[in-house]
Design a protein around this motif. Structure first.
Motif, PDB file in Angstrom:
ATOM      1  N   ASP A 228      54.561  19.257  27.061  1.00 49.46           N
ATOM      2  CA  ASP A 228      55.674  19.787  27.787  1.00 49.46           C
ATOM      3  C   ASP A 228      56.779  19.850  26.713  1.00 49.46           C
ATOM      4  OD1 ASP A 228      54.370  19.763  30.390  1.00 49.46           O
ATOM      5  OD2 ASP A 228      55.171  17.851  30.728  1.00 49.46           O
ATOM      6  N   VAL A 229      57.593  21.064  26.868  1.00 50.79           N
ATOM      7  CA  VAL A 229      58.700  21.452  25.843  1.00 50.79           C
ATOM      8  C   VAL A 229      59.545  20.327  26.065  1.00 50.79           C
ATOM      9  CG1 VAL A 229      60.461  22.856  25.519  1.00 50.79           C
ATOM     10  CG2 VAL A 229      58.227  23.988  26.017  1.00 50.79           C
ATOM     11  N   PRO A 230      60.139  19.768  27.148  1.00 50.01           N
ATOM     12  CA  PRO A 230      61.160  18.834  27.207  1.00 50.01           C
ATOM     13  C   PRO A 230      60.526  17.609  26.542  1.00 50.01           C
ATOM     14  CG  PRO A 230      60.863  19.967  29.515  1.00 50.01           C
ATOM     15  CD  PRO A 230      59.720  20.495  28.513  1.00 50.01           C
ATOM     16  N   GLU A 231      59.540  17.272  26.719  1.00 48.04           N
ATOM     17  CA  GLU A 231      58.807  16.128  25.825  1.00 48.04           C
ATOM     18  C   GLU A 231      59.032  16.352  24.301  1.00 48.04           C
ATOM     19  OE1 GLU A 231      54.768  13.540  25.418  1.00 48.04           O
ATOM     20  OE2 GLU A 231      54.789  15.217  26.679  1.00 48.04           O
ATOM     21  N   LEU A 232      58.708  17.401  23.862  1.00 51.17           N
ATOM     22  CA  LEU A 232      59.093  17.600  22.310  1.00 51.17           C
ATOM     23  C   LEU A 232      60.524  17.394  22.054  1.00 51.17           C
ATOM     24  CD1 LEU A 232      58.659  18.532  19.494  1.00 51.17           C
ATOM     25  CD2 LEU A 232      58.764  20.956  20.334  1.00 51.17           C
ATOM     26  N   VAL A 233      61.369  17.983  22.880  1.00 57.37           N
ATOM     27  CA  VAL A 233      62.790  18.077  22.611  1.00 57.37           C
ATOM     28  C   VAL A 233      63.265  16.610  22.742  1.00 57.37           C
ATOM     29  CG1 VAL A 233      65.221  18.572  23.848  1.00 57.37           C
ATOM     30  CG2 VAL A 233      63.333  20.425  23.847  1.00 57.37           C
ATOM     31  N   THR A 234      62.565  15.759  23.341  1.00 58.40           N
ATOM     32  CA  THR A 234      63.392  14.214  23.128  1.00 58.40           C
ATOM     33  C   THR A 234      63.006  13.693  21.993  1.00 58.40           C
ATOM     34  OG1 THR A 234      61.159  13.536  24.378  1.00 58.40           O
ATOM     35  CG2 THR A 234      62.916  14.020  25.882  1.00 58.40           C
ATOM     36  N   ARG A 235      62.307  14.324  21.109  1.00 59.69           N
ATOM     37  CA  ARG A 235      61.725  13.825  19.945  1.00 59.69           C
ATOM     38  C   ARG A 235      63.067  14.012  18.746  1.00 59.69           C
ATOM     39  NH1 ARG A 235      56.554  11.402  19.560  1.00 59.69           N
ATOM     40  NH2 ARG A 235      55.945  11.694  21.735  1.00 59.69           N
TER      41      ARG A 235
END
Length: 135
Positions: A47-54
């Motif tokens: 999910d895009v938000p999952e990447l953003v949290t990185r």
């Protein structure tokens, strides 16, 4: 030569955005560069938000914006600092491209590359420090 070998040789991973679903398909190398685990050479979907949290918390709005921009703009580029990898933070460069849709309509897909540019950023920083020294 396999696609994964070419990616490794070039030092860049590939990604594809499905904006309708809010999902990114990452090549194995792109997944590794972004701090995800891939099973062998198989691509993964996140999910895009999952990447953003990185990304570092201060960088997260900018990282989210590149995928929003990828939905609208033909080209997008971003350098950001990530903290999700062992050994501390790293710098990542993402470049995206949105191909035109069928019959000139807007496409809900975009694709691009990701590269670890930590060494480059460290060298830039060291060069700037040397330039600012009084000898």
């Amino acid at each position: 030569m396999q696609f994964g070998e070419l990616e490794s040789l070039a030092g860049v991973g590939a990604w594809e955005l499905d904006a309708t679903r809010g999902k990114l398909r990452l090549s194995a190398l792109a997944a590794k560069l972004l701090g995800f685990q891939a099973a062998g050479d198989a691509p993964i979907e996140v999910d895009v938000p999952e990447l953003v949290t990185r990304a570092l918390q201060t960088e997260q709005p900018r990282v989210m914006s590149i995928f929003s921009d990828a939905e609208r703009a033909q080209q997008s580029n971003l350098e950001f600092e990530m903290s999700a990898r062992p050994g501390g933070s790293s710098w990542i460069w993402i470049r995206g491209h949105k191909p035109p849709g069928a019959d000139g309509e807007s496409s809900s897909r975009a694709h691009g590359i990701v590269q670890d540019i930590t060494r480059h950023r460290v060298a830039q920083s060291q060069a700037a420090e040397l330039a600012n020294r009084d000898f």
